[in-house]
Design a protein around this motif. Structure first.
Motif, PDB file in Angstrom:
ATOM      1  N   UNK A 207       0.936  -1.279  -0.043  1.00  0.00           N
ATOM      2  CA  UNK A 207       0.065  -0.070  -0.024  1.00  0.00           C
ATOM      3  C   UNK A 207       0.951   1.192  -0.024  1.00  0.00           C
ATOM      4  N   UNK A 208       0.555   2.043  -1.142  1.00  0.00           N
ATOM      5  CA  UNK A 208       1.514   3.286  -1.133  1.00  0.00           C
ATOM      6  C   UNK A 208       0.566   4.549  -1.080  1.00  0.00           C
ATOM      7  N   UNK A 209       0.801   5.313  -0.072  1.00  0.00           N
ATOM      8  CA  UNK A 209      -0.074   6.495   0.037  1.00  0.00           C
ATOM      9  C   UNK A 209       0.544   7.860   0.185  1.00  0.00           C
ATOM     10  N   UNK A 210       0.112   8.782  -0.567  1.00  0.00           N
ATOM     11  CA  UNK A 210       0.646  10.287  -0.758  1.00  0.00           C
ATOM     12  C   UNK A 210       0.756  10.776   0.518  1.00  0.00           C
ATOM     13  N   UNK A 211       1.728  11.409   0.928  1.00  0.00           N
ATOM     14  CA  UNK A 211       1.819  12.345   1.982  1.00  0.00           C
ATOM     15  C   UNK A 211       1.597  13.611   1.544  1.00  0.00           C
ATOM     16  N   UNK A 212       0.372  13.993   2.199  1.00  0.00           N
ATOM     17  CA  UNK A 212       0.003  15.456   1.506  1.00  0.00           C
ATOM     18  C   UNK A 212       0.704  16.563   2.086  1.00  0.00           C
ATOM     19  N   UNK A 213       1.207  16.290   3.604  1.00  0.00           N
ATOM     20  CA  UNK A 213       1.839  17.702   3.848  1.00  0.00           C
ATOM     21  C   UNK A 213       3.057  16.956   4.872  1.00  0.00           C
ATOM     22  N   UNK A 214       4.169  17.429   4.926  1.00  0.00           N
ATOM     23  CA  UNK A 214       5.396  17.004   5.871  1.00  0.00           C
ATOM     24  C   UNK A 214       5.349  17.977   7.039  1.00  0.00           C
ATOM     25  N   UNK A 215       5.439  17.207   8.026  1.00  0.00           N
ATOM     26  CA  UNK A 215       5.787  18.302   9.398  1.00  0.00           C
ATOM     27  C   UNK A 215       7.156  18.593   9.450  1.00  0.00           C
ATOM     28  N   UNK A 216       7.282  20.078   9.376  1.00  0.00           N
ATOM     29  CA  UNK A 216       8.785  20.499   9.483  1.00  0.00           C
ATOM     30  C   UNK A 216       9.566  20.216  10.672  1.00  0.00           C
ATOM     31  N   UNK A 217      10.997  20.270  10.801  1.00  0.00           N
ATOM     32  CA  UNK A 217      11.592  20.005  11.851  1.00  0.00           C
ATOM     33  C   UNK A 217      11.474  21.304  12.830  1.00  0.00           C
TER      34      UNK A 217
END
Length: 249
Positions: A207-217
Motif C-alpha cells: 500500500x503506497x499513500x501520498x503524504x499530503x504535507x510534511x511536518x517540518x523540523x
C-alpha cells in the motif's frame, strides 16, 4: 490455490480507488507499507521448475531503513507500528494455518523520485545485508519510482525453498544462493490502492499513500546573548510548512 484467491479477494476489497500521480520537480513523499509472505508448495508450485542457483540481487548502493525518528521529515525511516494500516491483513495471514506464512511487515516514509533517481531499499529480518555470519531465511530489495504512475520493483530471495535440487557433485562450489527461489516482479500501481503481487512460493501486499504535507523540523529557541540572563526568553520563529504538490484529478 483457492485459499490464496479467496484471501486476495478479501484484502483487495479494502483498497480505495485513486488517481494517477505525476512526477514533480521536488520528489513527492509517500508512506509505504509492505507485507511479504510465503505461500504453500501445493498446486502449481509443487511442479514448478526452479533454477538451481538463481543468483543474487545487487546489494550495492542500497538504502537501509532507519528506526522511527522524532521528525517525520527524515527520509527512509520506519513508521510506528500504530500507524500501520494492514494489521488486519497480517493477522489474516497468520490465521491461515500454514497455507501462507507472513515473513515481513513494515511501514516507512520516503521521497519517491523518477526511475533514474530511485533508490533500492534493503528488505530483510535484519537491518542490512552482510556476507558474514548466518544467511537470513529471506532478504531482498524494493525500488519505488514515479512517472505518471507509481512503479514498484521487487527482488526477493527465499533461501532453502528449492527442495528439488539434484545431488551436488563433489567439486561443486558452495553458493549463498544455491537452493533459493528468487521472486522478481515489476508492477505499475496507483496511490491509495492495496496491491497484491503473486508468485507460486511468495506473495506481497503493498500500500503506497501520498503524504499530503510534511511536518517540518522544529526550530530551536534562540540562545540569550551573554550578560542578558535576566532578559525574557525569545519566542521561536514559527517554522515554514512544507507542502507536497497536489496530485492531479
Amino acid at each position: 490455490m483457492k485459499l490464496v484467491r479467496y484471501f486476495v479477494a478479501i484484502v483487495l476489497s479494502l483498497s480505495a480507488l485513486a488517481h494517477p500521480v505525476q512526477a514533480a520537480e521536488e520528489p513527492p513523499w509517500y508512506d509505504i507499507e509492505l507485507i511479504l509472505f510465503k505461500q504453500g508448495s501445493s498446486g502449481g508450485a509443487a511442479t514448478e521448475m526452479w533454477s538451481e542457483d538463481p543468483g543474487s540481487p545487487d546489494w550495492s548502493e542500497t538504502v537501509t531503513l532507519q528506526p522511527p525518528a522524532s521528525a517525520p521529515s527524515q527520509p527512509y525511516t520506519l513508521r510506528p507500528s500504530s500507524s500501520r494500516r494492514l494489521a488486519a491483513q497480517f493477522d489474516a495471514l497468520q490465521r491461515t494455518r500454514g497455507a501462507m506464512e507472513p515473513l515481513y511487515h513494515q511501514a516507512w516514509r520516503q521521497p519517491v523520485a523518477t526511475s533514474a533517481g530511485a533508490k533500492a531499499i534493503y528488505l530483510g529480518p535484519g537491518p542490512r545485508h552482510s556476507d558474514a555470519g548466518p544467511l537470513p531465511r529471506f532478504e531482498g530489495l524494493i525500488r519505488i519510482s514515479v512517472n505518471r504512475y507509481l512503479h514498484v520493483d521487487l527482488d526477493i530471495l527465499l533461501r532453502g525453498a528449492n527442495r528439488a535440487l539434484p545431488p551436488a557433485s563433489p567439486d561443486a562450489l558452495p553458493s549463498p544462493t544455491r537452493g533459493s527461489i528468487r521472486f522478481q516482479a515489476s508492477r505499475r500501481m496507483r496511490s491509495g490502492e492495496l496491491h497484491y503481487i503473486d508468485h507460486p512460493r511468495l506473495g506481497a501486499l503493498i500500500l503506497i499513500s501520498r503524504v499530503a504535507k510534511l511536518e517540518p523540523k522544529a526550530e530551536p529557541a534562540a540562545e540569550p546573548a551573554p550578560g542578558d540572563a535576566d532578559a525574557p526568553p525569545t519566542e521561536p520563529t514559527p517554522p515554514v510548512t512544507e507542502t507536497a504538490s497536489p496530485a492531479p484529478n
